[in-house]
Structure formats: C-alpha cells, structure tokens
Design a protein around this motif. Structure first.
Motif, PDB file in Angstrom:
ATOM      1  N   LEU A   1       9.438  67.626  54.374  1.00 30.00           N
ATOM      2  CA  LEU A   1       9.462  68.212  55.714  1.00 30.00           C
ATOM      3  C   LEU A   1       9.068  67.188  56.772  1.00 30.00           C
ATOM      4  O   LEU A   1       9.666  67.125  57.850  1.00 30.00           O
ATOM      5  CB  LEU A   1       8.532  69.422  55.766  1.00 30.00           C
ATOM      6  N   GLN A   2       8.069  66.399  56.471  1.00 26.59           N
ATOM      7  CA  GLN A   2       7.627  65.392  57.433  1.00 26.59           C
ATOM      8  C   GLN A   2       8.675  64.292  57.617  1.00 26.59           C
ATOM      9  O   GLN A   2       8.857  63.781  58.724  1.00 26.59           O
ATOM     10  CB  GLN A   2       6.305  64.785  56.968  1.00 26.59           C
TER      11      GLN A   2
ATOM     12  N   TYR B   1      12.080  64.534  57.040  1.00 28.90           N
ATOM     13  CA  TYR B   1      13.411  64.918  57.524  1.00 28.90           C
ATOM     14  C   TYR B   1      13.397  65.940  58.658  1.00 28.90           C
ATOM     15  O   TYR B   1      14.441  66.229  59.233  1.00 28.90           O
ATOM     16  CB  TYR B   1      14.272  65.387  56.347  1.00 28.90           C
ATOM     17  N   GLY B   2      12.228  66.455  58.989  1.00 29.46           N
ATOM     18  CA  GLY B   2      12.044  67.217  60.207  1.00 29.46           C
ATOM     19  C   GLY B   2      13.174  68.162  60.567  1.00 29.46           C
ATOM     20  O   GLY B   2      13.453  69.129  59.859  1.00 29.46           O
ATOM     21  N   SER B   3      13.843  67.877  61.672  1.00 28.15           N
ATOM     22  CA  SER B   3      14.829  68.790  62.239  1.00 28.15           C
ATOM     23  C   SER B   3      16.106  68.918  61.412  1.00 28.15           C
ATOM     24  O   SER B   3      16.930  69.784  61.700  1.00 28.15           O
ATOM     25  CB  SER B   3      15.199  68.335  63.656  1.00 28.15           C
TER      26      SER B   3
ATOM     27  N   ALA C   1       8.287  70.915  61.860  1.00 26.62           N
ATOM     28  CA  ALA C   1       9.670  70.455  61.695  1.00 26.62           C
ATOM     29  C   ALA C   1      10.662  71.326  62.453  1.00 26.62           C
ATOM     30  O   ALA C   1      11.794  70.912  62.704  1.00 26.62           O
ATOM     31  CB  ALA C   1      10.034  70.425  60.208  1.00 26.62           C
TER      32      ALA C   1
END
Length: 267
Positions: A187-188, A190-192, A239
């Motif tokens: 999640l950190q 690849y975020g959006s 995210a």
C-alpha cells in the motif's frame, strides 16, 4: 434506505461492502433472501463476481429496491478478453464503476515471461474499458505474483510495465500475506494505484507459498489472524482506497462475517 452500522466509521471513505463470493452457496438457493441477509448486517455495497443465473438487469432491480449498490463487477479472464462488450454492458447495468479479474488461468507458476505477457494484455484491457466504456480495470492479486525477481517480485513487474492511468489493483490482503509479502508495504509503495481492497484474514500458524491456493478454513474473522488489520487500514486510508469488501471463503460465514463487522466497528 438502510442505515449502515459503519455510518460514523472514520477509517473508511464509505461503509465496507462484501464480495458475493462470500455468499456463493446462498445466492443460488435464495438470491433475494441473501441480499436481505446482507442488508440486515448493515452492508449495502456488493462486489458481484457471479450473476448466479440472473441477468444484470434483474439484479439491479433487487439492489435498487433495497438501497444497495454494486460498485465492482468481477469476471473471468477469458470473458474479459473474449466478451469485453458483454462484460462492460453487465457492469454498467449493475451500476459498477470497476471491472475486476482475480485469476489468470494456466499461468501458475508465474514467470517473468508470463508476467510480461500479462502486462501487455492488461494494458489493452484497461485501455478499452476506460476509453470505450468509462470503466476502471482492476487486477486482484492472488499470491503467485509475489515470486522473487531481481530486487523485488513479479508483482513489481506487473506494476512497472502497466499503464498507471489504465490498470489498477484490487488488493487482497490475505493473498499478499500468504506468499510472504507485507500488505502495508504494498500500500505504501503503490498508493493510488490501489483502488479496491478485499478485507480478509489468514489463520495464525499457516505458512503460505506461491500457489495462490489455501484451504477455505484458513480464512478467519478479521482480527483473529496473522494480518495487522489496523496498520493495513491506516495505510489504505492514506493510499486513498475507494472501496473495501469483506471476503470470507470459510464455511463459517454466519459467525465470522458478523464478527468481522464488530471488529471493524471496534477500531
């Protein structure tokens, strides 16, 4: 209109939904009654991955009658490639904004060559769904993509070689944990790119692999397993994950789904 038990929950942009696969044994027997059961839990958002013999139009009527929505439509990879128009029409009729695929047949074990082939196909699918139908394509990871490659994994290859404007992710956190990766780190990183999430937990003591398969009994209620759910939710909120779906493949959903809901409320 149903008032959700999550109405005041600050962790989520909207109340978590549920994946129809959780109720895969119930829907064929009593479709309307199963919707009523889900609504009684305070859940109004569903990701359908099967039409269970109904038409998309018939399902939409039943959803509308109950104040429910289908935000994501899951289909097979074969159908997505060969029946794109039909898939898009069904998704639109259901009211879904996202089209999701969760398994790529005959590509396990995953290799660099297969990953690169998959990225080319994903780019074409994502482009078509977006430009021709106004839909967003998401790939649901299933564990085998986390095979090591260089300093990372083949999941990293998928992300690096797909168009960030056309191809997104539905992150199934169990299928990140099972092959030994960290959902929070994904999640950190690849975020959006991560638009959707399957909320599920993996039984303590289970050691995973790259098969993409595990016994259904290894799905446990949220908070009872190996995954650090609060940390995942904090990272997911940052995210910008848009939809969260509880998924429980176990034979104990009547106990575990309410328990998962209670756990999320306790946070």
């Amino acid at each position: 209109m149903v008032t959700s038990v999550f109405a005041d929950e600050p962790l989520f942009p909207q109340a978590p939904g549920v994946v129809s696969y959780t109720y895969r044994n119930e829907f064929p027997k009593d479709f309307a009654g199963t919707l009523d059961k889900i609504v009684s839990l305070g859940i109004t958002d569903i990701e359908f991955s099967n039409l269970f013999g109904k038409t998309a139009a018939e399902i939409r009527v039943m959803l509308d009658e109950r104040g429910m929505q289908c935000s994501s439509f899951g289909v097979s990879y074969v159908d997505l490639q060969t029946k794109t128009n039909e898939v898009a029409a069904n998704a639109t009729t259901l009211g879904a904004s996202f089209v999701r695929v969760a398994w790529i047949p005959n590509r396990q074990p995953f290799t660099l060559e297969l990953a690169e082939q998959t990225t080319r196909e994903f780019n074409e699918i994502g482009r078509r769904l977006k430009n021709e139908f106004g839909l967003t394509f998401c790939y649901h990871n299933h564990g085998y993509e986390f095979a090591k490659h260089g300093d990372g994994t083949l999941f990293d290859v998928l992300m690096a070689q797909t168009n960030p404007n056309d191809v997104f992710v539905e992150l199934d956190i169990l299928w990140v944990q099972f092959p030994g990766a960290d959902p929070v780190e994904i999640l950190q990183k690849y975020g959006s790119r991560i638009k959707l999430m399957h909320l599920k937990d993996l039984k303590k003591g289970v050691v995973g692999d790259l098969s993409g398969k595990t016994a259904v009994e290894n799905d446990v209620a949220l908070g009872d397993g190996q995954i650090d759910i609060p940390a995942v939710l904090a990272a997911a909120k940052k995210a910008g994950v848009e939809h969260y779906y509880i998924e429980d493949e176990s034979p104990s959903i009547d106990v575990q789904v309410p328990k998962s809901i209670a756990y999320l409320k306790s946070l």
